[in-house]
Design a protein around this motif. Structure first.
Motif, PDB file in Angstrom:
ATOM      1  N   ASP A 238       1.143  -1.239  -0.029  1.00 39.61           N
ATOM      2  CA  ASP A 238       0.093  -0.044  -0.179  1.00 39.61           C
ATOM      3  C   ASP A 238       0.834   1.312   0.067  1.00 39.61           C
ATOM      4  O   ASP A 238       1.974   1.189   0.513  1.00 39.61           O
ATOM      5  N   SER A 239       0.223   2.250  -0.239  1.00 41.61           N
ATOM      6  CA  SER A 239       1.139   3.677  -0.207  1.00 41.61           C
ATOM      7  C   SER A 239       1.615   4.033   1.050  1.00 41.61           C
ATOM      8  O   SER A 239       2.333   4.912   1.226  1.00 41.61           O
ATOM      9  N   GLY A 240       1.042   3.619   2.033  1.00 41.48           N
ATOM     10  CA  GLY A 240       1.161   3.712   3.560  1.00 41.48           C
ATOM     11  C   GLY A 240       2.510   3.494   3.766  1.00 41.48           C
ATOM     12  O   GLY A 240       3.324   4.003   4.590  1.00 41.48           O
ATOM     13  N   TYR A 241       3.321   2.456   2.919  1.00 38.86           N
ATOM     14  CA  TYR A 241       4.504   1.865   3.323  1.00 38.86           C
ATOM     15  C   TYR A 241       5.566   3.111   2.800  1.00 38.86           C
ATOM     16  O   TYR A 241       6.392   3.322   3.553  1.00 38.86           O
ATOM     17  N   ILE A 242       5.319   3.401   1.784  1.00 39.89           N
ATOM     18  CA  ILE A 242       6.092   4.476   1.213  1.00 39.89           C
ATOM     19  C   ILE A 242       6.068   5.813   1.814  1.00 39.89           C
ATOM     20  O   ILE A 242       7.082   6.557   2.285  1.00 39.89           O
ATOM     21  N   GLN A 243       4.709   6.274   2.364  1.00 38.33           N
ATOM     22  CA  GLN A 243       4.508   7.297   3.207  1.00 38.33           C
ATOM     23  C   GLN A 243       5.399   7.416   4.106  1.00 38.33           C
ATOM     24  O   GLN A 243       5.916   8.378   4.737  1.00 38.33           O
ATOM     25  N   SER A 282      -3.211   0.480  -4.490  1.00 43.42           N
ATOM     26  CA  SER A 282      -3.586   1.267  -3.292  1.00 43.42           C
ATOM     27  C   SER A 282      -4.384   2.404  -4.018  1.00 43.42           C
ATOM     28  O   SER A 282      -3.914   2.883  -4.904  1.00 43.42           O
ATOM     29  N   PRO A 283      -5.472   2.658  -3.490  1.00 44.72           N
ATOM     30  CA  PRO A 283      -6.375   3.836  -4.055  1.00 44.72           C
ATOM     31  C   PRO A 283      -6.180   5.292  -3.348  1.00 44.72           C
ATOM     32  O   PRO A 283      -6.566   6.236  -3.887  1.00 44.72           O
ATOM     33  N   PHE A 284      -5.070   5.277  -2.359  1.00 47.04           N
ATOM     34  CA  PHE A 284      -4.682   6.306  -1.946  1.00 47.04           C
ATOM     35  C   PHE A 284      -3.250   6.904  -2.468  1.00 47.04           C
ATOM     36  O   PHE A 284      -2.141   6.125  -2.437  1.00 47.04           O
ATOM     37  N   VAL A 285      -3.369   7.993  -3.038  1.00 46.00           N
ATOM     38  CA  VAL A 285      -2.233   8.590  -3.946  1.00 46.00           C
ATOM     39  C   VAL A 285      -1.559   9.684  -2.976  1.00 46.00           C
ATOM     40  O   VAL A 285      -2.208  10.506  -2.330  1.00 46.00           O
TER      41      VAL A 285
END
Length: 522
Positions: A238-243, A282-285
């Motif tokens: 998910d983009s949360g990993y990168i965040q 992931s739908p979160f950009v």
């Protein structure tokens, strides 16, 4: 500076080890079709989703082929109609050079928008895993990679976490290309650039960096790519990993990387000079840089009248201050500074506290914890049950606690106001909870002076936070220039002619002509 030093030791060992395993089986393909099939079945040993489809042209016996793909990852209708059926039914003896049959199949027979001739075994294996089909041919030591990806995806719909009364009703999905197409439809210009990369040593997740050339600051783009290159991790799900891995101030309660499910929000941020990160699955950009003022902004602010939008924005800002400071101020006054209250109010609070066994500090900590437990439980449950939990938790449970004399009525009121106010800014929910407990702890020890000390510490911390080199408090101290036109209020569109400084430093001009207010058409 990127701080994940403990992940730097985990270099390319995983990828190199997998490549070495493939190279140990065979350095490359051979001319024997059966040997190549055996090679792929050995690589995908114990994987029952691997499909090996052998077929042969009825006119040319030399055209013995095999399609290798993973079930559920390909569009079988596309594979059958565009690849297998043309090879089976066409007379390959006519207008076909049999001595280079594989190239002839690539350019004259197979109907696909993307067909590549490859002999690298690692690339072939990665293509199969990604959903493509590999076509093997007897007598050739290379293969064709045919684009046949087609797995089920979620349809485009309004995101549950960002519903609006007025505005677009579409949201990002888990499909990377679908999300990118939604951004492209909003910003229809060749200056919109997409840079792809793969992240995750085992998942090989596709990640796309989006920016508008001529608006995005080159230094921020280079810093972002540097931090992304430094990430060494098994999986990106998910983009949360990168965040979390690229953010500044990792121990700060404030988010320094933004996110959204709405294409219109991401398009607006790109047009201000920000950079977006889209992650497959992931739908979160994500967007960088991210400043504090964005926590108070809503996409609906820009679709409604600027007066109404400014009023709503000020309510959100006041809500953050009330949510974080009201419990601490109440505790400080009733514990240390009773003289600050009017006598009738003081008598009313004192009478409400009669018979309550716990002091105000314990009651406040307890009720705030109960409120957050109810909020979390309602969020994790299905929507109908979650609404019932909210009603039962806030009405029935609160009334029962007061009647049982566990806490006083003023504590319930303070908890309810603080809990409602923090929901006005969902993106700042985590920082509000942390600050509220911090202020409450200081106020329990030093009274109103503890709350003031906490405010000073929080302000100094915010002044030191940066998001990719951009001050986190950008625009909050400015009320005269264009930086303040979209911070405390939402100014009319005809006055917001410039983009925010630093973020859109390469091209500050948003619109070259100002609208003449009240002018009549000629």
């Amino acid at each position: 500076m990127f701080r994940k030093k403990d992940l730097k030791g985990h270099s390319k060992n995983v990828v190199e080890q997998s490549k070495n395993n493939i190279e140990n089986d065979a350095h490359c393909l051979v001319t024997s079709l059966e040997a190549n099939i055996e090679l792929f079945t050995k690589i995908f040993n114990n994987d029952e989703t691997l499909v090996v489809r052998r077929f042969q042209n009825k006119y040319l016996k030399e055209a013995k082929c095999c399609a290798v793909y993973i079930a559920g990852m390909v569009n079988t209708d596309m594979l059958n109609e565009n690849v297998i059926q043309p090879i089976l039914q066409n007379n390959l003896r006519e207008d076909i050079y049999t001595h280079k049959l594989l190239e002839e199949l690539q350019y004259k027979i197979i109907v696909s928008d993307n067909v590549n001739l490859v002999n690298d075994l690692s690339e072939l294996v990665n293509s199969v895993i990604s959903g493509d089909t590999i076509l093997l041919l007897e007598g050739y030591d290379n293969a064709l990679i045919i684009s046949t990806r087609g797995w089920p995806t979620r349809s485009i719909e309004e995101p549950e976490s960002a519903k609006v009364v007025r505005g677009p009703r579409e949201g990002f999905t888990e499909s990377l290309m679908t999300s990118l197409s939604l951004i492209r439809r909003k910003i229809n210009t060749p200056e919109l650039k997409f840079k792809f990369r793969e992240m995750g040593e085992r998942t090989h997740t596709k990640v796309c960096v989006c920016y508008i050339e001529g608006l995005a600051v080159e230094e921020i783009l280079l810093e972002l790519e540097k931090r992304l290159d430094a990430i060494k991790i098994d999986a990106i799900l998910d983009s949360g990993y990168i965040q979390e891995l690229i953010r500044d101030a990792p121990f700060s309660p404030y988010e320094t990387v933004g996110y959204s499910e709405r294409p219109d929000v991401i398009a607006a941020k790109l047009l201000e000079g920000r950079i977006a990160i889209v992650v497959d699955g992931s739908p979160f950009v994500l967007t960088v840089p991210f400043v504090l003022a964005e926590s108070f902004q809503s996409d609906e602010d820009y679709y409604n009248n600027f007066i109404f939008s400014s009023f709503n924005r000020m309510i959100r800002m006041v809500g953050v201050f009330v949510a974080t400071g009201l419990p601490a101020v109440y505790l400080a006054i009733v514990t240390y500074h009773q003289e600050m209250l009017p006598t009738p109010l003081l008598i009313s609070i004192a009478s409400a506290r009669q018979g309550v066994p716990f002091p105000s500090v314990v009651a406040l900590f307890f009720m705030l914890l109960v409120f957050d437990v109810i909020r979390e439980a309602a969020t994790r449950m299905p929507t109908p049950i979650g609404q019932a939990v909210n009603i039962v938790g806030t009405l029935v449970l609160g009334q029962a606690i007061v009647e049982a004399k566990i806490v006083s009525s003023p504590v319930i009121i303070i908890t309810a106001i603080s809990g409602i106010m923090k929901l006005l800014s969902p993106t700042a929910l985590g920082s509000i909870i942390v600050l509220r407990l911090f202020f409450l702890l200081l106020a329990s020890v030093m009274g109103i002076y503890g709350y003031i000390l906490g405010m000073i510490i929080a302000t100094l911390h915010l002044m030191n936070v940066r998001s990719f080199g951009v001050p986190y408090m950008l625009g909050l101290s400015s009320v005269k220039n264009h930086n303040g036109q979209d911070i405390w209020i939402r100014a009319p569109w005809w006055t917001m002619t410039l983009r925010p400084k630093i973020i859109g430093a390469r091209n500050l001009v948003r619109q070259s002509m100002k609208k003449t207010v009240g002018s009549k058409p000629k």
